[in-house]
Design a protein around this motif. Structure first.
Motif, short mmCIF file in Angstrom:
data_model
loop_
_atom_site.label_atom_id
_atom_site.label_comp_id
_atom_site.label_asym_id
_atom_site.label_seq_id
_atom_site.Cartn_x
_atom_site.Cartn_y
_atom_site.Cartn_z
N ALA A 1 43.87 -5.05 -94.47
CA ALA A 1 43.34 -6.51 -93.89
C ALA A 1 43.10 -6.54 -95.15
N PRO A 2 43.42 -7.97 -96.30
CA PRO A 2 43.48 -7.82 -96.95
C PRO A 2 41.79 -8.75 -98.02
N GLY A 3 41.97 -7.92 -99.60
CA GLY A 3 40.22 -8.93 -99.50
C GLY A 3 40.46 -10.30 -100.08
N ILE B 1 49.54 -18.86 -89.80
CA ILE B 1 50.29 -19.70 -90.57
C ILE B 1 49.66 -18.98 -92.35
N LEU B 2 48.66 -18.91 -92.45
CA LEU B 2 47.71 -17.81 -92.80
C LEU B 2 48.26 -16.88 -93.20
N ARG B 3 48.68 -15.66 -92.30
CA ARG B 3 49.16 -14.20 -91.85
C ARG B 3 50.62 -14.91 -92.79
N LYS B 4 51.40 -15.94 -92.30
CA LYS B 4 52.80 -15.79 -92.72
C LYS B 4 52.46 -16.12 -94.67
N LYS C 1 44.41 -9.82 -85.40
CA LYS C 1 42.69 -8.73 -85.23
C LYS C 1 42.12 -8.58 -87.03
N GLU C 2 42.93 -8.27 -87.68
CA GLU C 2 42.11 -7.64 -88.84
C GLU C 2 41.91 -8.94 -89.61
N LEU C 3 43.26 -9.66 -90.37
CA LEU C 3 42.90 -10.99 -90.61
C LEU C 3 41.83 -12.22 -89.91
N ARG C 4 41.77 -11.96 -89.44
CA ARG C 4 40.23 -13.35 -89.00
C ARG C 4 39.14 -12.49 -89.29
N ALA D 1 35.45 -21.14 -93.41
CA ALA D 1 34.60 -21.31 -91.81
C ALA D 1 35.82 -21.18 -90.82
N VAL D 2 35.51 -19.49 -90.02
CA VAL D 2 36.84 -19.49 -88.93
C VAL D 2 36.11 -20.47 -88.00
N GLN D 3 37.12 -21.19 -87.50
CA GLN D 3 37.06 -21.61 -86.50
C GLN D 3 38.47 -22.19 -85.13
#
Length: 94
Positions: free
Chosen positions: A24-26, A48-51, A70-73, A83-85
């Protein structure tokens, strides 16, 4: 002269670019990706963030990388400044 029956050609498999498995990214990579999306006037939806993370990683290393959704979230939820929505459907935004 007799003609030889046509022999089927062996089929070539198309070359696939396989993504290098990555952790997963830092927080720093996530922050850069989110900032770059906002600079482009895009809301950082998960897909989009993943891309964008993949694009930035490829530009930096030349390798194709793929971060799991899942790892990104989970990584985004661990960032204190994000803030994840949940959004409509199965998508989410940071």
């Amino acid at each position: 002269p007799l003609q030889q029956p046509l022999q089927p050609r062996p089929q070539r498999r198309p070359q696939q670019t396989t993504a290098a498995p990555v952790a997963a990214p830092g927080p720093l990579e996530i922050a850069r990706a989110v900032e770059s999306l906002y600079r482009d006037e895009l809301k950082p939806f998960g897909r989009i963030l993943r891309k964008r993370l993949a694009e930035l990683a490829q530009a930096a290393t030349g390798e194709v990388v793929d971060v799991g959704v899942k790892e990104l979230r989970a990584a985004c939820e661990a960032c204190p400044w994000l803030a994840v929505q949940d959004m409509q459907g199965a998508d989410w935004a940071a």
